[in-house]
Design an enzyme around this catalytic site. Sequence first.
Site, PDB file in Angstrom:
ATOM      1  N   ILE A 127       0.829  -1.205   0.000  1.00 50.81           N
ATOM      2  CA  ILE A 127       0.000   0.000   0.000  1.00 50.81           C
ATOM      3  C   ILE A 127       0.864   1.255   0.000  1.00 50.81           C
ATOM      4  CG2 ILE A 127      -1.672   1.342   1.327  1.00 50.81           C
ATOM      5  CD1 ILE A 127      -2.895  -1.032  -0.043  1.00 50.81           C
TER       6      ILE A 127
ATOM      7  N   GLU B  33      15.429  -1.944   4.399  1.00 43.63           N
ATOM      8  CA  GLU B  33      16.349  -1.266   3.490  1.00 43.63           C
ATOM      9  C   GLU B  33      16.049  -1.598   2.033  1.00 43.63           C
ATOM     10  OE1 GLU B  33      21.193  -0.958   2.798  1.00 43.63           O
ATOM     11  OE2 GLU B  33      20.339  -2.665   3.868  1.00 43.63           O
TER      12      GLU B  33
ATOM     13  N   ALA C 163       1.438   4.219   6.699  1.00 41.03           N
ATOM     14  CA  ALA C 163       1.092   2.870   6.228  1.00 41.03           C
ATOM     15  C   ALA C 163       1.953   1.797   6.879  1.00 41.03           C
ATOM     16  CB  ALA C 163       1.236   2.803   4.695  1.00 41.03           C
TER      17      ALA C 163
ATOM     18  N   SER D 124      -5.833   2.011   8.154  1.00 40.79           N
ATOM     19  CA  SER D 124      -6.391   1.030   9.083  1.00 40.79           C
ATOM     20  C   SER D 124      -6.952  -0.152   8.290  1.00 40.79           C
ATOM     21  CB  SER D 124      -7.463   1.670   9.964  1.00 40.79           C
ATOM     22  OG  SER D 124      -7.839   0.792  11.013  1.00 40.79           O
TER      23      SER D 124
ATOM     24  N   LYS E 293     -10.318  -5.272   9.909  1.00 43.47           N
ATOM     25  CA  LYS E 293     -10.091  -6.157  11.059  1.00 43.47           C
ATOM     26  C   LYS E 293     -10.133  -5.394  12.391  1.00 43.47           C
ATOM     27  CE  LYS E 293      -7.441  -9.471   8.336  1.00 43.47           C
ATOM     28  NZ  LYS E 293      -7.924  -8.915   7.060  1.00 43.47           N
TER      29      LYS E 293
ATOM     30  N   LYS F 227      -4.904  -2.252  15.844  1.00 43.06           N
ATOM     31  CA  LYS F 227      -5.286  -1.248  14.831  1.00 43.06           C
ATOM     32  C   LYS F 227      -6.473  -0.413  15.323  1.00 43.06           C
ATOM     33  CE  LYS F 227      -3.680  -0.887  11.146  1.00 43.06           C
ATOM     34  NZ  LYS F 227      -2.556  -0.031  10.693  1.00 43.06           N
TER      35      LYS F 227
ATOM     36  N   ASN G 170      -9.285  -6.537   2.465  1.00 43.06           N
ATOM     37  CA  ASN G 170      -8.094  -7.168   1.906  1.00 43.06           C
ATOM     38  C   ASN G 170      -7.754  -6.560   0.551  1.00 43.06           C
ATOM     39  OD1 ASN G 170      -7.517  -9.802   3.692  1.00 43.06           O
ATOM     40  ND2 ASN G 170      -9.701  -9.407   3.614  1.00 43.06           N
ATOM     41  N   VAL G 171      -6.468  -6.437   0.299  1.00 40.95           N
ATOM     42  CA  VAL G 171      -5.997  -5.830  -0.942  1.00 40.95           C
ATOM     43  C   VAL G 171      -5.488  -6.928  -1.868  1.00 40.95           C
ATOM     44  CG1 VAL G 171      -4.396  -4.178  -1.951  1.00 40.95           C
ATOM     45  CG2 VAL G 171      -5.400  -3.724   0.286  1.00 40.95           C
TER      46      VAL G 171
ATOM     47  N   VAL H 200      -3.878 -13.769  -0.034  1.00 42.03           N
ATOM     48  CA  VAL H 200      -4.189 -15.137  -0.471  1.00 42.03           C
ATOM     49  C   VAL H 200      -3.800 -15.410  -1.924  1.00 42.03           C
ATOM     50  CG1 VAL H 200      -6.042 -15.504   1.178  1.00 42.03           C
ATOM     51  CG2 VAL H 200      -6.564 -14.448  -1.022  1.00 42.03           C
TER      52      VAL H 200
END
Length: 625
Positions: free
Chosen positions: A295, A318, A365, A408, A411, A423, A448-449, A456
């Site tokens: 993200i 890094e 993020a 956020s 969840k 969170k 979910n992204v 998944v």
Amino acid sequence: MLNRKMKRLILVGFDTFAILMSSILSYIFLEPYVIFEERDFWLALIFSIMFYLFFAMYFHLFFKINRYTSIKESIVHMGAITIAFILASFLSVPFVTSISIRFMLLTYLFSVTIIPGSRIIWRIYHEHQQKIREIAINGEAKQKLRTLVVGGGQGGSLFIKSLQRQGYEIELIGIVDDDPVKQHMTLYGVPVIGRIENIPELVKLHAIEQITVAIPSLSPQELNRIVEICAETDATVNQMPSVEDVVLGKYKINKFKEIEVTDLLGREEVELNMELIAEQLSGQTVLVSGAGGSIGSEICRQIIRFSPQRILLLGHGENSIYLINKELNNMHTDTEVVPIIADIQDKERLLKIMNEYKPDRVYHAAAHKHVPLMEYNPTEAVKNNIYGTKNIAEAAKTANVQSFVMISTDKAVNPPNVMGSTKRIAEMIVTGLNEKGKTNFVAVRFGNVLGSRGSVIPLFKEQMKNGGPITITDFRMTRYFMTIPEASKLVLQAGALADGGEIFVLDMGEPVRILDLARKMIKLSGYTEKEIQIVETGIRPGEKLYEELLASSEHTDHKVYDKIFVGKVNNESLNEVLKFVRSLEQYNDEEIKTKLVDFANGNHPVNENKVTTNVKDVNKKVVFA
């Protein structure tokens, strides 16, 4: 190798010679019937060549790359020759007495055939030579792949034309299209042999090995329908790339693109107020924590489009910071990109960074996000997700940052686990820090992204690559999904819309069953469920069967923006939250887990400092789309 100037001189010479030969041929044909004077013949020829060269230069005909000659360019060429001969005829016929209209017309017909025709012949020759070179490099072509094309519109036309020109290992058997007008027609010699619903029987009848979807404007729902039909066959299913991907250089038009599950789960993205976002980001200094993550890195890609003065890439890893720093610098914009290696648990380091660079806006993020891992490491979850958020938020407030947007998750709603609880408590801290006239603090919740690290889809791909099985903790499990770009754009919109104290949540549409997701991925990969099994393994620590975007008490129908609503949320006071967080130091890991979940869900004695907010309380509101 001839340079471009020399090639243009050769074209001028060739076309001049072509008009000369056309005039001689006309003379030979008409000589038995017409008496020509040599002087008149050469005058007419000079007029024709002069006018042609003038209009050829005017239309830049000698500046074309002839191996890519198109129909449009041939028509322009023919038009230039036509105008030239009309004007030459007006001069020749009245004043050159032995030259007739028949001679000029015949010379024109020969010229208009030879000159544009030579360009087309050169293109055919060049394509043939390219084919020979490719065979010489790659060896003799393999047996051609028998391919069925879905779609006979503009996309299919472009795709077939490109394949016929360059796709030497593809045999186009036919096209399927639901348009009744196109049935039994041909497109560049390829017949339309049926409708989309006929694909299974056509695959068997014609021994089809590959099905390519060539409809760029296809909706996810319609693509899903086509994939379901194709799944009844053993043929490989793919699609032509989008025009945008071709323009960006990700694919060539004649190369195939795998159909991803994200294409099937796609949904209309939220319409954003780009002008408002640009107004807030252009010329600003923007800090993104967790900038190397899925993200965070996409937020950076979106931000740089709005030409900020500087982007600060803050991260603990890094290598991930190195990669996003390299990518943004390769965009060659005027934005200064500053990579910063720092840990959000180091408050002093964050204060120094804020004081040195004085960012105008912060997008936070950075967080631990894996639910099962945090169940095993609750102390680390508290240190990073709660204390880390508190550190960077307080540092931003000290530096008078204009806005602070925390990433956020769904969840955080009624959380039964450590990650969701931390969170939710981080949300309380961020919104609790909001004060009128100071830094605007907001949070953004999403589900979910698709395709993010540890999600998944990458996991299922890896499992299929290893031959299976695909593991699902519970076949009843559902999740909300969205794309990384959509999530990142929402974050930017949240920062632009914020009054301070809000929690923004995107309307994620309908939740998706993880079992259905796995089945789609198996089909798209060309396997069957017999080849790649799906196994239920049991719910892991902290997992929920169903995720929620808002608690039932937080919903409202009060709309403030397209697909954005204002809700209400119950928060502890900031002092009470911080007091609770400090108290965690005296407990062991198992006790911390219990305390976190209880506090995040409000299951503790009501304190007189507890604050209950409603729609009218601007500094304590939830906004969701």
